[in-house]
Write an enzyme that holds these catalytic residues in place. Structure first.
Site, PDB file in Angstrom:
ATOM      1  N   MET A  86       0.827  -1.199   0.000  1.00  0.00           N
ATOM      2  CA  MET A  86       0.000   0.000   0.000  1.00  0.00           C
ATOM      3  C   MET A  86       0.869   1.260   0.000  1.00  0.00           C
ATOM      4  O   MET A  86       0.561   2.250  -0.681  1.00  0.00           O
ATOM      5  CB  MET A  86      -0.935   0.006   1.216  1.00  0.00           C
ATOM      6  N   GLY A  87       1.966   1.243   0.768  1.00  0.00           N
ATOM      7  CA  GLY A  87       2.875   2.383   0.794  1.00  0.00           C
ATOM      8  C   GLY A  87       3.526   2.601  -0.557  1.00  0.00           C
ATOM      9  O   GLY A  87       3.587   3.735  -1.056  1.00  0.00           O
TER      10      GLY A  87
ATOM     11  N   TRP B  73       2.356   1.657  -3.396  1.00  0.00           N
ATOM     12  CA  TRP B  73       1.325   2.108  -4.329  1.00  0.00           C
ATOM     13  C   TRP B  73       1.166   3.628  -4.274  1.00  0.00           C
ATOM     14  O   TRP B  73       1.002   4.286  -5.313  1.00  0.00           O
ATOM     15  CB  TRP B  73      -0.010   1.435  -4.010  1.00  0.00           C
ATOM     16  N   HIS B  74       1.242   4.212  -3.093  1.00  0.00           N
ATOM     17  CA  HIS B  74       1.126   5.669  -2.991  1.00  0.00           C
ATOM     18  C   HIS B  74       2.289   6.365  -3.691  1.00  0.00           C
ATOM     19  O   HIS B  74       2.118   7.462  -4.232  1.00  0.00           O
ATOM     20  CB  HIS B  74       1.070   6.104  -1.528  1.00  0.00           C
ATOM     21  N   GLY B  75       3.455   5.762  -3.687  1.00  0.00           N
ATOM     22  CA  GLY B  75       4.597   6.367  -4.358  1.00  0.00           C
ATOM     23  C   GLY B  75       5.897   5.720  -3.923  1.00  0.00           C
ATOM     24  O   GLY B  75       6.013   5.228  -2.799  1.00  0.00           O
TER      25      GLY B  75
END
Length: 410
Positions: free
Chosen positions: A331-332, A334-336
């Site tokens: 998830m982290g 995915w954010h960038g």
């Protein structure tokens, strides 16, 4: 014609109040038909194309071309996988299909590391469409989707109210409503809720979010970074940014849900009072719910099934903790691909593992640990501050401080 096109207000979805003026006028035929229990399928297709053109045309036409290419790419993958499933049941094509479905998003994330220009593949909302695409492939493999009508799949992917900011809908839920419009009585209820959500969204986005993000945040950051009020300024920035992020994003989500309701689709709510959560697991059941539920169902649960089935770890607790760290690391990322997004993900994984350990401890010693309004209030207080600190990490605030520190020391 060219003069008219140059004067046309190409707008990002829900960016300015004028977007809602155009939306309100063009939705009227669909609303009147829905009040009679009918759905104007052709007209709703026109609405989708018009609003996509308004968002991805003109100065954003490169994104429009990227969106078209993306949809064609995902259609080819899904159609190929459906055809393959009819002739074979092995898993090799499944994993390849997942990778190919993720490939555009991976390239959009990775290419900026090697070039300063925006990738040609980029368009607003690409992540949300990717989650939808991967979801469909997984549910085809699970046998939950028996038949994939490409027309339904296209409408699911490019449903214009949710294309830029979510929420992430589920294919089977969406298509069920697509083929069965709500009754007149049900639509009257949806209409009232939709208008209510849009009004609340305007309050959140255009008033509260604007004041917090455009007016207060720059002043507080200046006080903290440039005027020496580091601790109090950082604390103020943490609270202000946390509330700004909530009201801005929740406002966008309410717009998407409200407009979906006006079209007769009960798109799921994305936020449910997240700052009153008593622990971090409850927080993720209230914050950006469509995303957290997507990661839970299509990443965490499947990873846990594999770890337990293959007996990778003897302890279910260890397997669960590994699953949480893998989930929030993904998830982290995915954010960038930036250190503070990764730290944000790992921080939340640590909080959830600690929460699970605390819940197990309480069950074992429930007679010795009080449970009342005071302890619940303390839990909400601690969870709120843990979340706010994580959002401070997420904001990149510490990256700014580190750069200033190294600049002055050099």
């Amino acid at each position: 014609m060219s003069q008219w096109l140059s004067a046309f207000p190409f707008l990002t979805p829900y960016e300015k109040p004028f977007y809602f003026v155009i939306l309100g006028i063009l939705l009227l035929p669909s609303i009147f038909a829905s009040l009679k229990g009918k759905r104007l399928g052709g007209y709703q297709a026109f609405l989708t194309l018009f609003f996509l053109w308004m968002s991805f045309g003109g100065p954003h036409r490169q994104q429009g071309f990227a969106l078209i290419a993306y949809v064609v790419w995902q259609l080819l993958i899904a159609a190929s996988y459906v055809r393959y499933r009819q002739t074979a049941n092995r898993g090799s094509w499944f994993y390849l299909s997942i990778f190919l479905s993720l490939l555009p998003m991976i390239l959009i994330k990775v290419l900026p590391l090697y070039t300063e220009t925006q990738p040609l593949l980029y368009f607003l909302g690409y992540s949300y469409l990717t989650f939808k695409s991967v979801q469909v492939i997984m549910e085809i493999r699970d046998g939950l989707i028996k038949e994939l009508r490409l027309r339904d799949y296209i409408q699911f992917l490019i449903f214009f109210p949710t294309i830029s900011s979510g929420p992430i809908d589920r294919f089977r839920r969406f298509t069920a409503e697509l083929h069965q419009p709500p009754s007149s009585e049900k639509y009257v209820e949806l209409l009232g809720k939709g208008i209510h959500y849009i009004i609340i969204g305007c309050l959140y986005k255009f008033i509260i979010g604007y004041v917090l993000g455009s007016q207060l945040l720059p002043i507080i950051q200046d006080k903290a970074v440039n005027q020496g009020f580091l601790f109090l300024g950082s604390l103020g920035y943490m609270y202000t940014y946390s509330f700004y992020l909530f009201f801005d994003f929740a406002g966008y989500s309410l717009f998407a849900v409200g407009v979906s309701y006006l079209l007769g689709h009960e798109t799921p709510i994305n936020f449910n009072k997240p700052f009153i959560s008593a622990n971090i697991k409850e927080f993720w059941n209230r914050w950006h719910m469509s995303l957290s539920f997507w990661f839970r169902d299509y990443v965490y649960m499947r990873l846990m099934f594999t770890l337990i089935k293959k007996k990778v770890f003897k302890s279910r607790i260890v397997a669960s903790n590994v699953g949480y760290f893998a989930l929030f690391l993904i998830m982290g990322v995915w954010h960038g691909l930036t250190w503070y997004y990764i730290v944000y993900g790992l921080f939340h994984a640590s909080l959830i593992c600690l929460t699970d350990a605390w819940i197990r401890f309480k069950k074992k010693h429930k007679e010795k640990i009080p449970s009342n309004m005071a302890t619940k209030g303390l839990s909400i207080f601690l969870t709120f501050h843990a979340v706010c600190f994580s959002l401070l990490i997420f904001s990149g605030y510490f990256d700014t401080l580190l750069k200033l520190f190294f600049t002055y020391n050099i």
